[in-house]
Design a protein around this motif. Sequence first.
Motif, short mmCIF file in Angstrom:
data_model
loop_
_atom_site.label_atom_id
_atom_site.label_comp_id
_atom_site.label_asym_id
_atom_site.label_seq_id
_atom_site.Cartn_x
_atom_site.Cartn_y
_atom_site.Cartn_z
N ALA A 179 25.28 53.62 43.25
CA ALA A 179 26.64 54.15 43.43
C ALA A 179 27.53 53.15 44.15
O ALA A 179 28.71 52.98 43.81
N PHE A 180 26.98 52.46 45.16
CA PHE A 180 27.77 51.47 45.90
C PHE A 180 28.12 50.28 45.01
O PHE A 180 29.26 49.80 45.01
N ILE A 181 27.14 49.79 44.24
CA ILE A 181 27.39 48.67 43.34
C ILE A 181 28.42 49.07 42.28
O ILE A 181 29.35 48.31 41.97
N ASP A 182 28.28 50.27 41.73
CA ASP A 182 29.24 50.75 40.73
C ASP A 182 30.65 50.82 41.31
O ASP A 182 31.63 50.48 40.63
N TYR A 183 30.75 51.25 42.56
CA TYR A 183 32.07 51.35 43.19
C TYR A 183 32.66 49.96 43.44
O TYR A 183 33.83 49.71 43.13
N ALA A 184 31.85 49.04 43.96
CA ALA A 184 32.34 47.69 44.29
C ALA A 184 32.77 46.92 43.04
O ALA A 184 33.64 46.05 43.12
N THR A 185 32.20 47.23 41.90
CA THR A 185 32.56 46.55 40.66
C THR A 185 33.56 47.33 39.82
O THR A 185 33.94 46.88 38.74
N SER A 186 34.01 48.48 40.31
CA SER A 186 34.91 49.33 39.53
C SER A 186 36.34 48.82 39.56
O SER A 186 36.78 48.22 40.55
N PRO A 187 37.12 49.05 38.49
CA PRO A 187 38.55 48.72 38.52
C PRO A 187 39.27 49.42 39.67
O PRO A 187 40.20 48.83 40.26
N GLU A 188 38.86 50.63 40.00
CA GLU A 188 39.48 51.37 41.11
C GLU A 188 39.48 50.55 42.39
O GLU A 188 40.49 50.48 43.10
N PHE A 189 38.36 49.90 42.69
CA PHE A 189 38.27 49.09 43.90
C PHE A 189 38.80 47.68 43.68
O PHE A 189 39.62 47.18 44.47
N GLN A 190 38.36 47.01 42.62
CA GLN A 190 38.70 45.60 42.43
C GLN A 190 40.20 45.37 42.21
O GLN A 190 40.75 44.37 42.68
N ASN A 191 40.85 46.27 41.52
CA ASN A 191 42.28 46.09 41.27
C ASN A 191 43.11 46.14 42.55
O ASN A 191 44.23 45.63 42.61
N VAL A 192 42.58 46.77 43.58
CA VAL A 192 43.29 46.88 44.86
C VAL A 192 42.90 45.76 45.81
O VAL A 192 43.74 45.18 46.49
N TYR A 193 41.60 45.41 45.85
CA TYR A 193 41.10 44.55 46.93
C TYR A 193 40.72 43.13 46.52
O TYR A 193 40.68 42.24 47.38
N ALA A 194 40.43 42.87 45.26
CA ALA A 194 39.89 41.55 44.89
C ALA A 194 40.92 40.43 45.09
O ALA A 194 40.70 39.52 45.90
N GLU A 195 42.02 40.48 44.36
CA GLU A 195 42.98 39.37 44.40
C GLU A 195 43.61 39.20 45.77
O GLU A 195 43.83 38.07 46.22
N LYS A 196 43.90 40.28 46.45
CA LYS A 196 44.55 40.13 47.76
C LYS A 196 43.63 39.51 48.80
O LYS A 196 44.09 39.02 49.83
N ASN A 197 42.33 39.51 48.52
CA ASN A 197 41.37 38.87 49.41
C ASN A 197 40.89 37.53 48.89
O ASN A 197 39.92 36.95 49.39
N GLY A 198 41.58 37.00 47.86
CA GLY A 198 41.26 35.66 47.38
C GLY A 198 40.20 35.58 46.31
O GLY A 198 39.71 34.49 45.99
N PHE A 199 39.84 36.72 45.70
CA PHE A 199 38.83 36.75 44.66
C PHE A 199 39.47 37.04 43.30
O PHE A 199 40.61 37.49 43.21
N VAL A 200 38.69 36.83 42.25
CA VAL A 200 39.15 37.14 40.89
C VAL A 200 38.36 38.35 40.40
O VAL A 200 37.13 38.32 40.38
N PRO A 201 39.05 39.44 40.03
CA PRO A 201 38.32 40.61 39.50
C PRO A 201 37.37 40.19 38.37
O PRO A 201 37.76 39.39 37.51
N VAL A 202 36.18 40.70 38.41
CA VAL A 202 35.17 40.27 37.43
C VAL A 202 35.61 40.56 36.01
O VAL A 202 35.24 39.84 35.07
N THR A 203 36.43 41.58 35.81
CA THR A 203 36.91 41.93 34.48
C THR A 203 37.87 40.88 33.92
O THR A 203 38.09 40.81 32.70
N LYS A 204 38.43 40.03 34.79
CA LYS A 204 39.37 39.00 34.34
C LYS A 204 38.72 37.65 34.13
O LYS A 204 39.34 36.73 33.60
N MET A 205 37.47 37.52 34.58
CA MET A 205 36.77 36.25 34.42
C MET A 205 36.35 36.07 32.97
O MET A 205 35.87 37.00 32.33
N LYS A 206 36.52 34.86 32.44
CA LYS A 206 36.25 34.60 31.03
C LYS A 206 34.79 34.30 30.75
O LYS A 206 34.34 34.34 29.61
N LYS A 207 34.03 33.95 31.78
CA LYS A 207 32.61 33.71 31.57
C LYS A 207 31.84 33.99 32.83
O LYS A 207 32.41 34.20 33.88
#
Length: 287
Positions: A259-287
Amino acid sequence: MKLSKKLLAGALAMMLGVSLVAGCGGQKEAPKNAPAQGELSGTVTASGSTALLPLLKPAQEEFQNKNPKVTVNIAGGGSFTGQNQVAAGSVTIGNSDVPLQDSLKDKGLVETKLVGIPFVFITNTDVSVDNLTQQQYVDIFTGKVSNWKEVGGKDQKITIIHRAKSSGSRGAIAEIVLKGAAFTDNAVIQDSNGAVRAAIASTPGAIGYVDAAYADQSVKTLAYNGVKFSINDVIDGKYPVYTFGRMFTKGEPTGAVKAFIDYATSPEFQNVYAEKNGFVPVTKMKK
């Protein structure tokens, strides 16, 4: 005959009544502190990459707010430490910014890609250089170049400050930038991204690398082959100094860990926290 039927009916009625009473009296109440039916509970323990901490800390807080019966403990220690500890069963998740070590490939570890992790090269703010080529980075970190004037800067000693061999960040830079060349031993070693940044900020002429999330105004961020880091340039393939953040589990994750892994990789979490913390959402990575 009629009397016998009446007696039989009465006996059956009495037996049914006793059964109902016993059934009601025998039902046990759930313990007051037990999770409600369907409510998630348990403990998640994770260690490893310090580069991922700026993302996993808010994931920990948000997930625990949503699931008060779950405890999530997250520590650093380096990517290889995280891999080794999850393989040994010391933690339930090993966080890493390098692929699985060959020595652990028979341990039944399962990888989940978490996020794209860009790295940046940083210097003390007194360094006059703004950009270096890949070859110049190689020359500096292998010890071939030891003065900033050799790469277009002022006459000033270069002090290398970076991570220990157990660090995934170091492993990523070795693979992406140095491409097999060996780091010089003439360097100051720190145990975390934050410690590297702090040491570079206070050491004239210093250079090192950190996860992009750690770069701030206390240090200077250099361009790589003329390209200044940005999330979009990573996504577009223009900025190549990045790797994937990974979460390793021993076998397929289940329960609170899944459940924790699913949440951390979810668009719900990543769309809010990934880019603002200097990361690239995994859904946007090309490989």
